[in-house]
Design an enzyme around this catalytic site. Structure first.
Site, mmCIF file in Angstrom:
data_model
loop_
_atom_site.group_PDB
_atom_site.id
_atom_site.type_symbol
_atom_site.label_atom_id
_atom_site.label_comp_id
_atom_site.label_asym_id
_atom_site.label_seq_id
_atom_site.Cartn_x
_atom_site.Cartn_y
_atom_site.Cartn_z
ATOM 1 N N HIS A 130 24.511 55.110 -0.925
ATOM 2 C CA HIS A 130 23.811 54.495 -2.056
ATOM 3 C C HIS A 130 23.211 53.146 -1.661
ATOM 4 O O HIS A 130 22.064 52.835 -1.998
ATOM 5 C CB HIS A 130 24.775 54.329 -3.237
ATOM 6 C CG HIS A 130 25.304 55.616 -3.769
ATOM 7 N ND1 HIS A 130 24.602 56.407 -4.644
ATOM 8 C CD2 HIS A 130 26.477 56.269 -3.529
ATOM 9 C CE1 HIS A 130 25.319 57.490 -4.946
ATOM 10 N NE2 HIS A 130 26.457 57.424 -4.267
ATOM 11 N N ARG B 6 13.758 55.318 5.966
ATOM 12 C CA ARG B 6 13.157 54.196 6.675
ATOM 13 C C ARG B 6 11.882 54.646 7.394
ATOM 14 O O ARG B 6 11.736 55.809 7.785
ATOM 15 C CB ARG B 6 14.157 53.619 7.682
ATOM 16 C CG ARG B 6 15.320 52.867 7.026
ATOM 17 C CD ARG B 6 16.261 52.345 8.090
ATOM 18 N NE ARG B 6 15.598 51.386 8.951
ATOM 19 C CZ ARG B 6 15.821 50.057 8.940
ATOM 20 N NH1 ARG B 6 16.664 49.541 8.081
ATOM 21 N NH2 ARG B 6 15.192 49.269 9.783
ATOM 22 N N GLU C 181 16.545 62.941 6.636
ATOM 23 C CA GLU C 181 16.171 62.355 7.928
ATOM 24 C C GLU C 181 16.011 63.460 8.974
ATOM 25 O O GLU C 181 15.028 63.478 9.727
ATOM 26 C CB GLU C 181 17.243 61.349 8.356
ATOM 27 C CG GLU C 181 17.393 60.176 7.397
ATOM 28 C CD GLU C 181 18.627 59.338 7.655
ATOM 29 O OE1 GLU C 181 18.767 58.288 6.995
ATOM 30 O OE2 GLU C 181 19.463 59.729 8.500
#
Length: 535
Positions: free
Chosen positions: A23, A171, A275
């Site tokens: 989180h 990211r 990812e």
């Protein structure tokens, strides 16, 4: 600064040894994307054991710590919901952020209602759909056949739903690694990545190392990542020391480079699934928490992962047998990699940031479409509004789209561009086909960016290219530039408006390829022979 300077955003999320780190890391990723757009971001989290506040501060975000849970309080939140609301309001210190992002399974409508007078708007991050919210926007990156329907009756009317893996906040290193790779991987298994999340309470990492130390796998290179809240890092280090060809890593900002180098991943069903999917990495998953089960089952149904099932049922032999089967079946790995690669592109955080801080004056650039864009075009192609406005309204299957897209990229008479924001978020596509009776242009906008007036900007990109070709390809002085056509359904008011604003007019003489019933919009580039030469 680009975007929306002056915007203030507060993220409320927790990490702990019990709940893991996902989180907070998800909140940090969103915080980074918003900071890239010029927003000032702060984080509020409770001082659970394993809270990650040092990590938050190290990434440059001011962090306010709420009091640690009382002795003996092992609840998920570490306080009552009203108490947490009061403490969060106090942590705001009188500031009124434009957006409050809350990512917490223990916080819902009552907490959001208490914070409502103190913030401009609320984004709730959820993936359970098990409680009501009083939020202005909701983010759920899970794969689901009808993700928005999950929240019927759970969010207020007018709540903006950002649903599906294309909004998964990752990211930027993952999208960059995807672009370098260009497509899902194939070939033998030479390197394995082991990562079971920030906590790994059942120590699946140790199980993976025991299995990978068996003779069938011992020659493989292995990267092992030990999370910040792992229960036995010393034991993992001892297992790693006893095996050759292994590299042990501590907590890292991202795993994009390790995933790009791996041929197979062993892991859990948490946020890292997106990812791995971004890079098309074949994965063998263990369900380490109850909230992962449905998600992993849907991923397995799509062919994007292999699942061992719940952690309680997993044994060393079961992992070894399934790993051996996966390593031996090249076609299965290739199919899994391709299925995963289609699920997302790693730009979810930037998409969410754009939704929270839109800027109609955002600069756009165009780049050539690449093989890695096949899934992106497929998503745009089958968007419900796109199909409704198409001349053929039926959804297009992947089996038809994939070979068409590959051939289109190779066609010498076709120009395909993806328009992007400075953050690399694809906003739409524009295509130019060269034909005997003039060019044909088409465009489409991502649903997130409709209504900003960007359609004419995409058409201007095609106009500039067509005009440039006209200037360079006048074989005879008496020849005239060929017109550029666009075909639009009469009821597609938005597309007609875009063409008109881009300088197109309704054609007096229809192009022979114009679909029946369409409006043929046309633009003719200036005639170089009639343009005055520069002084």
């Amino acid at each position: 600064m680009p975007g929306s300077p002056g915007r203030v955003v507060v993220v409320r999320a927790d990490a702990s040894r019990r709940m893991g780190t996902g989180h907070v890391l998800r909140g940090l990723t969103l915080a980074g994307a918003l900071r890239d757009l010029g927003a000032a971001v702060r984080v509020v989290c409770r001082a659970h054991p394993g809270h990650l506040m040092e990590r938050i501060a190290a990434e440059g975000f001011p962090v306010a710590g709420l009091p640690a849970p009382a002795a003996g309080d092992d609840s998920w939140l570490g306080a009552s919901e009203p108490t947490d609301a009061e403490e969060t309001i106090a942590a705001l210190a009188g500031a009124r952020p434009d957006w409050l992002i809350v990512d917490h399974y223990a916080l819902g409508a009552a907490w959001e209602q208490a914070l409502r007078p103190h913030v401009g708007a609320i984004l709730a991050v959820d993936d359970l759909a098990d409680r009501p919210h009083t939020c202005d926007a909701l983010l759920d990156a899970n794969l689901h056949p009808d993700p928005e329907a999950r929240y019927d009756g759970l969010v207020p009317d007018g709540c903006r739903l950002l649903c599906g893996p294309w909004f998964a906040p990752l990211r930027p290193e993952y999208a960059a690694a995807r672009r370098r790779r260009g497509g899902p991987r194939a070939g033998p298994v030479r390197r394995v990545l082991v990562f079971y999340g920030g906590s790994d309470a059942s120590n699946e990492t140790a199980r993976a190392l025991r299995v990978l130390s068996r003779p069938p796998f011992r020659a493989m290179g292995v990267d092992v990542v030990v999370g910040a809240n792992h229960p036995d890092p010393a034991g993992i280090a001892a297992l790693a020391a006893a095996r050759p060809n292994i590299t042990l890593h501590g907590p890292r900002p991202h795993l994009a480079d390790l995933m790009a180098a791996a041929d197979v991943a062993l892991g859990a069903g948490g946020v890292s699934v997106w990812e791995r999917a971004t890079l098309g990495l074949p994965s063998l998953l263990t369900v380490t928490a109850a909230n992962q089960a449905a998600q992993v089952a849907r991923l397995e149904e799509t062919g994007a992962v292999w699942s061992l099932g719940p952690v309680e049922a997993v044994t060393d032999d079961a992992l070894a047998d399934t790993m051996a089967a996966l390593c031996d079946d090249t076609d299965a790995r290739a199919g899994q990699a391709a299925a995963a690669f289609r699920l997302t592109d790693g730009r979810g955080a930037a998409r969410v940031a754009e939704a929270l801080c839109p800027d109609p004056d955002r600069a756009l650039t165009a780049r050539p479409a690449t093989p890695a864009d096949a899934a992106l075009y497929f998503r745009w192609l089958n968007d419900p509004e796109t199909r409704r406005q198409a001349f053929q309204t039926q959804p297009v299957p992947w089996a038809i789209h994939a070979p068409w897209f590959a051939a289109a990229l190779e066609a010498s008479d076709r120009w395909m561009r993806v328009a992007e924001t400075p953050a690399g978020v694809p906003v739409g596509q524009v295509r130019l086909d060269r034909a005997a009776h003039g060019g044909i242009v088409s465009f489409g906008l991502d649903p997130l960016f409709r209504g900003r007036g960007w359609g004419p900007r995409l058409l201007h990109m095609a106009r500039e290219t067509w005009a440039g070709e006209a200037r360079q390809s006048q074989p005879q002085p008496e020849s005239r530039p060929q017109p550029l056509h666009g075909f639009v359904r009469p009821d597609n008011a938005a597309s007609l408006r875009s063409f008109r604003r881009a300088g197109f007019v309704e054609a007096a003489s229809r192009h022979p390829d114009a679909p029946a019933g369409s409006i043929d919009m046309v633009w003719t580039p200036p005639d170089p022979a009639q343009q005055e030469a520069p002084a």
